[in-house]
Write a protein that holds these residues in place. Structure first.
Motif: not given
Length: 130
Positions: A33-34, A37, A40-41, A86, A89-90, A93, A111, A117
């Motif tokens: 997951l991280h 994330e 995506l960033d 994003s 995905l949040a 999360h 989180c 988000a």
């Protein structure tokens, strides 16, 4: 009595095994997951760099002010899609954090707070601030 003790031992071992499996899979999910994330960033950063490069090239090449405009608009749409992804995905999360609490994993993740988000106004404020 031996049968009861043997069944209890099997049940306890199975519970321990399940607990370990939950922990291991929880750690793997957290890692992935991280990484998602961060990816995506990174994609947003690379697209922002591409946008700047495209506009700079248009300006420095002394071509018409609308040269490449459709490509710029498509890139902007792609950036919006990344921001939408994003936000989704949040939400994933947050839901995974709920699952972790339900399973009693005791894992406290970083989180974002509920409701923070995916707020379009906040997203655009962050983009304007950059």
């Amino acid at each position: 009595m031996k049968t009861i003790n043997a069944n209890f031992a099997k049940t306890a071992a199975a519970a321990g095994s399940t607990s370990n499996a939950v922990t291991v899979h929880g750690l793997r999910i957290t890692r992935d997951l991280h990484e998602a994330e961060a990816a995506l960033d990174e994609a947003l950063i690379r697209q922002a760099n591409l946008l700047a490069t495209m506009v700079r090239a248009r300006r420095e090449a002394s071509v018409g002010p609308f040269t490449g405009q459709e490509a710029l608009l498509r890139l902007a749409a792609s950036q919006k899609a990344m921001l939408d992804a994003s936000g989704e995905l949040a939400r994933v999360h947050g839901k995974l954090a709920d699952v972790g609490r339900e399973l009693g994993s005791g894992y406290a993740d970083d989180c974002p707070p509920a409701g923070s988000a995916g707020d379009a106004g906040q997203t655009f404020a962050l983009v304007r601030a950059a």
